[in-house]
Design an enzyme around this catalytic site. Structure first.
Site, short mmCIF file in Angstrom:
data_model
loop_
_atom_site.label_atom_id
_atom_site.label_comp_id
_atom_site.label_asym_id
_atom_site.label_seq_id
_atom_site.Cartn_x
_atom_site.Cartn_y
_atom_site.Cartn_z
N GLU A 228 0.95 -1.19 0.04
CA GLU A 228 -0.02 -0.16 -0.05
C GLU A 228 0.99 1.42 0.07
OE1 GLU A 228 -1.45 3.04 1.11
OE2 GLU A 228 -1.66 2.35 3.04
N CYS A 262 -2.45 8.77 3.22
CA CYS A 262 -2.37 8.15 1.65
C CYS A 262 -3.70 8.60 0.81
CB CYS A 262 -2.10 6.85 1.50
SG CYS A 262 -0.44 6.38 2.35
#
Length: 453
Positions: A228, A262
């Site tokens: 990720e 993010c």
């Protein structure tokens, strides 16, 4: 030596000794030994442990939250929310996870059948970042424990206090020794860990560079890896949107965690017909954001995680202005102690310049004006990332187009994107591969063994 530095004051609050080679070996040996026993523990027993860990996080939430605020600067109220979310994550897998591990049956025809049995792989190494020092870890730890695997955590050097507390909570809940161990080491030790045959799989949340290094090492060893990585999430506003709600949400989505997430909304992509009306609302909201003491109730955001991170964002803004972009307001270092900066808005970023593809990991939004739906989709996709996105339109045909054509792992419709234990989390393109959370996150590091009957 690993240092914890309070970004609100610049003061070193703790130092942590890095593990020696012998200590690392001892932890690896313990992980392998524990896995041999834990993998045969009934699923009900694993789930019961997760329930107790959830209770430990709830009981210790003030202590956990204070450590996160002191080590990386998030507001205390947001740190409390993060710890509560961790408890919910453990509890989700405790309650819903056993059904995800049920034996699957396959009809082969002719009176024959096969079964699929979900079995663990072994010790899983997690390389985790500082921005959500608990939740990022729980996204791997909860399914790892339920699966029958064991976990080894290489956390960011700056949040070793948080890392130690996670292990403490899991041990206090009655976990066997070696089920979850914190490795106080620097990134330079990660490659050798991946090379070690006792490590079965790797998961990483972090930068593109870190992801490439881990993926290369995992590939060389033919080990499963979940990544990720970064994101430059679009927040698209169309004429049918509720502009008041969209603008308020855009502010919250940009400044959450001081812009250090993010899945923060980083690029506001606004239809020309409502650009001015949206900008009036959005700019007013961003100007009202208060950066202050993480423990003050009226602080909307704390400092950035470090002076180095603030310098990175300021350098990015200087680069953008040199390319012709305009900083409407904000985006400045605030005077006094701490890595504080003001929320800001950047416009006129040239779409054909590489800077338009950058991820600003701080509280500054890039805003783009587009002529129509096709231009909005093109702008959203014109980056190397594909993690999350948020679309604002009440037109069902537009919603369908965005859901189909935006290159992202996640799309939020008329709401701020957020992770949730029941929903798969992950991206495409250079935002990584694989999924966390939900049954998909549980199954990532398991062997679906086919049994012919």
């Amino acid at each position: 030596m690993l240092n914890s530095i309070n970004p609100a004051t610049g003061e070193t609050i703790a130092t942590h000794e890095e593990l020696t080679a012998a200590e690392i070996e001892a932890k690896l040996a313990r992980a392998a030994e524990t896995f041999d026993a834990w993998r045969t523990t009934p699923v009900a027993g694993r789930a019961a442990l997760l329930e107790r860990i959830a209770e430990a996080f709830e009981a210790g939430k003030d202590r956990l939250a204070r450590m996160a605020s002191e080590e990386m600067g998030k507001t205390f109220k947001s740190a409390i929310a993060e710890v509560e979310k961790c408890a919910a994550g453990f509890r989700h897998y405790a309650q819903e996870g056993p059904a995800m591990l049920a034996v699957r049956r396959f009809d082969l025809g002719g009176g024959k059948a096969a079964e699929g049995h979900w079995l663990p792989l072994g010790p899983v190494l997690a390389v985790m970042p500082w921005n959500f020092p608990y939740w990022q870890v729980v996204r791997f730890a909860a399914p790892t424990i339920l699966a029958g695997n064991v976990g080894l955590l290489k956390h960011a050097s700056s949040v070793q206090g948080c890392a130690a507390l996670i292990e403490e909570m899991i041990v206090a809940a009655g976990a066997p020794a070696g089920l979850f161990q914190n490795l106080a080491i620097t990134s330079s030790k990660v490659e050798a860990l991946i090379d070690d045959p006792r490590i079965a799989a790797v998961t990483l949340t972090g930068s593109e560079g870190a992801g490439m290094a881990v993926a290369e090492a995992a590939g060389r060893n033919l080990k499963k890896v979940v990544l990720e990585l970064g994101g430059s999430d679009p927040f698209i506003v169309m004429p049918s949107a509720d502009l008041d709600l969209a603008a308020r949400t855009a502010v919250a989505a940009r400044i959450q965690n001081t812009g250090q997430s993010c899945i923060c909304a980083k690029r506001m992509i606004v239809h020309a017909d409502i650009y001015d009306a949206f900008m009036e609302r959005f700019a007013a909201g961003m100007k009202a954001v208060k950066a202050g003491d993480p423990f003050a109730e009226d602080s909307d955001m704390g400092p950035l995680s470090s002076e180095a991170q603030r310098r990175t964002v300021l350098d990015q803004l200087d680069m953008a202005k040199a390319k012709g972009a305009r900083l409407l307001f904000g985006g400045e270092a605030l005077p006094g102690k701490g890595a504080y900066m003001s929320a800001g808005v950047l416009v006129d970023v040239p779409l054909d310049d590489a800077f338009a593809h950058e991820e600003i990991f701080g509280p500054v939004a890039m805003v783009f004006k587009v002529a129509d739906l096709d231009a909005a989709i093109a702008c959203a996709n014109d980056v190397p990332f594909g993690l999350g996105s948020s679309i604002w339109t009440t037109d069902r045909a537009e919603q369908d187009r965005f859901v189909r054509d935006i290159e992202a792992g996640m799309v939020a419709v008329n709401q701020m994107l957020a992770s949730a234990p029941p929903a798969p989390f992950g991206g495409v393109k250079r935002s990584g591969h694989g999924r966390e959370l939900s049954a998909h996150g549980l199954h990532e590091f398991m062997n679906l063994k086919t049994v012919m009957l």
